[in-house]
Scaffold this motif. Sequence first.
Motif, PDB file in Angstrom:
ATOM      1  N   ARG A  86      48.528 -48.024  14.414  1.00  0.00           N
ATOM      2  CA  ARG A  86      47.910 -48.546  15.630  1.00  0.00           C
ATOM      3  C   ARG A  86      47.881 -47.450  16.695  1.00  0.00           C
ATOM      4  NH1 ARG A  86      51.001 -54.429  15.905  1.00  0.00           N
ATOM      5  NH2 ARG A  86      49.682 -55.501  14.355  1.00  0.00           N
ATOM      6  N   LYS A  87      46.699 -47.212  17.253  1.00  0.00           N
ATOM      7  CA  LYS A  87      46.528 -46.137  18.231  1.00  0.00           C
ATOM      8  C   LYS A  87      46.349 -46.664  19.652  1.00  0.00           C
ATOM      9  CE  LYS A  87      45.723 -41.790  19.482  1.00  0.00           C
ATOM     10  NZ  LYS A  87      46.728 -40.709  19.356  1.00  0.00           N
ATOM     11  N   ILE A  88      45.402 -47.591  19.820  1.00  0.00           N
ATOM     12  CA  ILE A  88      45.120 -48.152  21.139  1.00  0.00           C
ATOM     13  C   ILE A  88      45.107 -49.674  21.043  1.00  0.00           C
ATOM     14  CG2 ILE A  88      43.364 -48.418  22.938  1.00  0.00           C
ATOM     15  CD1 ILE A  88      42.598 -45.528  22.494  1.00  0.00           C
ATOM     16  N   THR A  89      45.791 -50.308  21.985  1.00  0.00           N
ATOM     17  CA  THR A  89      45.843 -51.772  22.081  1.00  0.00           C
ATOM     18  C   THR A  89      44.933 -52.230  23.214  1.00  0.00           C
ATOM     19  OG1 THR A  89      48.139 -51.811  21.306  1.00  0.00           O
ATOM     20  CG2 THR A  89      47.340 -53.758  22.471  1.00  0.00           C
ATOM     21  N   PHE A  90      44.254 -53.350  23.008  1.00  0.00           N
ATOM     22  CA  PHE A  90      43.472 -53.943  24.104  1.00  0.00           C
ATOM     23  C   PHE A  90      43.837 -55.419  24.240  1.00  0.00           C
ATOM     24  CE2 PHE A  90      40.755 -54.894  20.454  1.00  0.00           C
ATOM     25  CZ  PHE A  90      40.356 -56.198  20.711  1.00  0.00           C
ATOM     26  N   VAL A  91      43.707 -55.930  25.454  1.00  0.00           N
ATOM     27  CA  VAL A  91      43.934 -57.352  25.737  1.00  0.00           C
ATOM     28  C   VAL A  91      42.846 -57.811  26.693  1.00  0.00           C
ATOM     29  CG1 VAL A  91      45.558 -59.097  26.523  1.00  0.00           C
ATOM     30  CG2 VAL A  91      46.436 -56.945  25.588  1.00  0.00           C
ATOM     31  N   ARG A 132      39.431 -59.992  32.655  1.00  0.00           N
ATOM     32  CA  ARG A 132      39.947 -58.626  32.767  1.00  0.00           C
ATOM     33  C   ARG A 132      40.257 -58.077  31.377  1.00  0.00           C
ATOM     34  NH1 ARG A 132      44.925 -57.107  36.666  1.00  0.00           N
ATOM     35  NH2 ARG A 132      43.164 -56.555  38.030  1.00  0.00           N
ATOM     36  N   LEU A 133      39.875 -56.830  31.142  1.00  0.00           N
ATOM     37  CA  LEU A 133      40.225 -56.132  29.909  1.00  0.00           C
ATOM     38  C   LEU A 133      41.250 -55.057  30.230  1.00  0.00           C
ATOM     39  CD1 LEU A 133      39.511 -55.578  26.824  1.00  0.00           C
ATOM     40  CD2 LEU A 133      38.134 -53.689  27.714  1.00  0.00           C
ATOM     41  N   LEU A 134      42.324 -55.026  29.474  1.00  0.00           N
ATOM     42  CA  LEU A 134      43.384 -54.038  29.601  1.00  0.00           C
ATOM     43  C   LEU A 134      43.466 -53.238  28.315  1.00  0.00           C
ATOM     44  CD1 LEU A 134      46.172 -52.837  30.624  1.00  0.00           C
ATOM     45  CD2 LEU A 134      47.218 -54.891  29.641  1.00  0.00           C
ATOM     46  N   LEU A 135      43.560 -51.913  28.427  1.00  0.00           N
ATOM     47  CA  LEU A 135      43.757 -51.055  27.261  1.00  0.00           C
ATOM     48  C   LEU A 135      44.900 -50.088  27.537  1.00  0.00           C
ATOM     49  CD1 LEU A 135      40.298 -51.018  27.836  1.00  0.00           C
ATOM     50  CD2 LEU A 135      40.504 -50.551  25.396  1.00  0.00           C
ATOM     51  N   SER A 157      49.172 -47.731  22.009  1.00  0.00           N
ATOM     52  CA  SER A 157      49.966 -48.715  21.280  1.00  0.00           C
ATOM     53  C   SER A 157      51.443 -48.363  21.159  1.00  0.00           C
ATOM     54  CB  SER A 157      49.380 -48.919  19.881  1.00  0.00           C
ATOM     55  OG  SER A 157      48.046 -49.393  19.941  1.00  0.00           O
ATOM     56  N   ARG A 158      51.794 -47.096  21.332  1.00  0.00           N
ATOM     57  CA  ARG A 158      53.208 -46.716  21.189  1.00  0.00           C
ATOM     58  C   ARG A 158      54.040 -47.131  22.401  1.00  0.00           C
ATOM     59  NH1 ARG A 158      52.685 -40.149  21.965  1.00  0.00           N
ATOM     60  NH2 ARG A 158      51.911 -40.160  24.096  1.00  0.00           N
ATOM     61  N   ASN A 159      53.390 -47.530  23.505  1.00  0.00           N
ATOM     62  CA  ASN A 159      54.130 -47.874  24.716  1.00  0.00           C
ATOM     63  C   ASN A 159      54.743 -49.272  24.624  1.00  0.00           C
ATOM     64  OD1 ASN A 159      53.661 -45.466  26.145  1.00  0.00           O
ATOM     65  ND2 ASN A 159      51.617 -46.162  26.732  1.00  0.00           N
ATOM     66  N   SER A 191      43.223 -60.182  21.859  1.00  0.00           N
ATOM     67  CA  SER A 191      43.794 -58.840  21.810  1.00  0.00           C
ATOM     68  C   SER A 191      43.598 -58.213  20.438  1.00  0.00           C
ATOM     69  CB  SER A 191      45.291 -58.885  22.151  1.00  0.00           C
ATOM     70  OG  SER A 191      45.990 -59.694  21.219  1.00  0.00           O
ATOM     71  N   GLY A 192      43.829 -56.902  20.371  1.00  0.00           N
ATOM     72  CA  GLY A 192      43.661 -56.224  19.093  1.00  0.00           C
ATOM     73  C   GLY A 192      44.044 -54.765  19.166  1.00  0.00           C
ATOM     74  N   TRP A 193      43.796 -54.089  18.049  1.00  0.00           N
ATOM     75  CA  TRP A 193      44.248 -52.706  17.911  1.00  0.00           C
ATOM     76  C   TRP A 193      43.188 -51.850  17.233  1.00  0.00           C
ATOM     77  CZ3 TRP A 193      46.770 -57.095  16.417  1.00  0.00           C
ATOM     78  CH2 TRP A 193      47.877 -57.471  17.202  1.00  0.00           C
ATOM     79  N   PHE A 194      43.009 -50.668  17.787  1.00  0.00           N
ATOM     80  CA  PHE A 194      42.216 -49.639  17.128  1.00  0.00           C
ATOM     81  C   PHE A 194      43.197 -48.782  16.333  1.00  0.00           C
ATOM     82  CE2 PHE A 194      39.654 -50.963  20.683  1.00  0.00           C
ATOM     83  CZ  PHE A 194      38.353 -50.949  20.176  1.00  0.00           C
TER      84      PHE A 194
END
Length: 218
Positions: free
Chosen positions: A127-132, A174-177, A180-182, A204-207
Amino acid sequence: MNTQTQQLTRASVWIPSHYICFDNFLTIEENRQFLDYAIADQASYLPAPTSTDDPTKRKALSMQPSPTFSQFSNLVLNRIETVWTETLTALKVQPFSASKITVQLIAQNDGDYVKRHCDRNTVAPDRKITFVYYLHHQPKSFSGGEFVLYDSHLEAGTLIPSDSRRIIQPINNRLLLFVSRNFHEVLPVECPSGMFAQSRFAFSGWFHQAELLNHLGA
């Protein structure tokens, strides 16, 4: 400062929790339709699992996938593509090709929460980038549910959360990105009515990045 403390300080790498938010991310009509869909099929939600199978880590409901779910999922993902360059710049992430994208739709009501954790772990190391993406009725009928994002430091190959943190409000549309390591958590939700339609909904999801499979600290 003694020699041992100096060595630990030099070995520790500070990792700030960069993030970016986009408000009014979908049109008013798109947001309304997505929320209507999220609320309409309460029976399709089941207790949300955790990557570690520890039920105390998260209390929430997760919708089971369906063709209509894919329709809204694609809507958000296609819109994210239009702000992708801006996102990578804000997160200080080098451009990469996502090997896959995984998503979920979560509902949280009175007493629900997510304890502090890191999305990139031994179960999902790529997982590199998380979005919500947040959606709920306005005016909202719940309080709490704030998203807390922690700075961290890498020490002897182990990522450790810091006391410094950022609190992000779960505002409708609202979209938050973030990376993912945080480490992050969701504070307990308070919804006195207990009505499902008045829940805190989050898509939500993950790139994922395949190159990360053997590099948890990257």
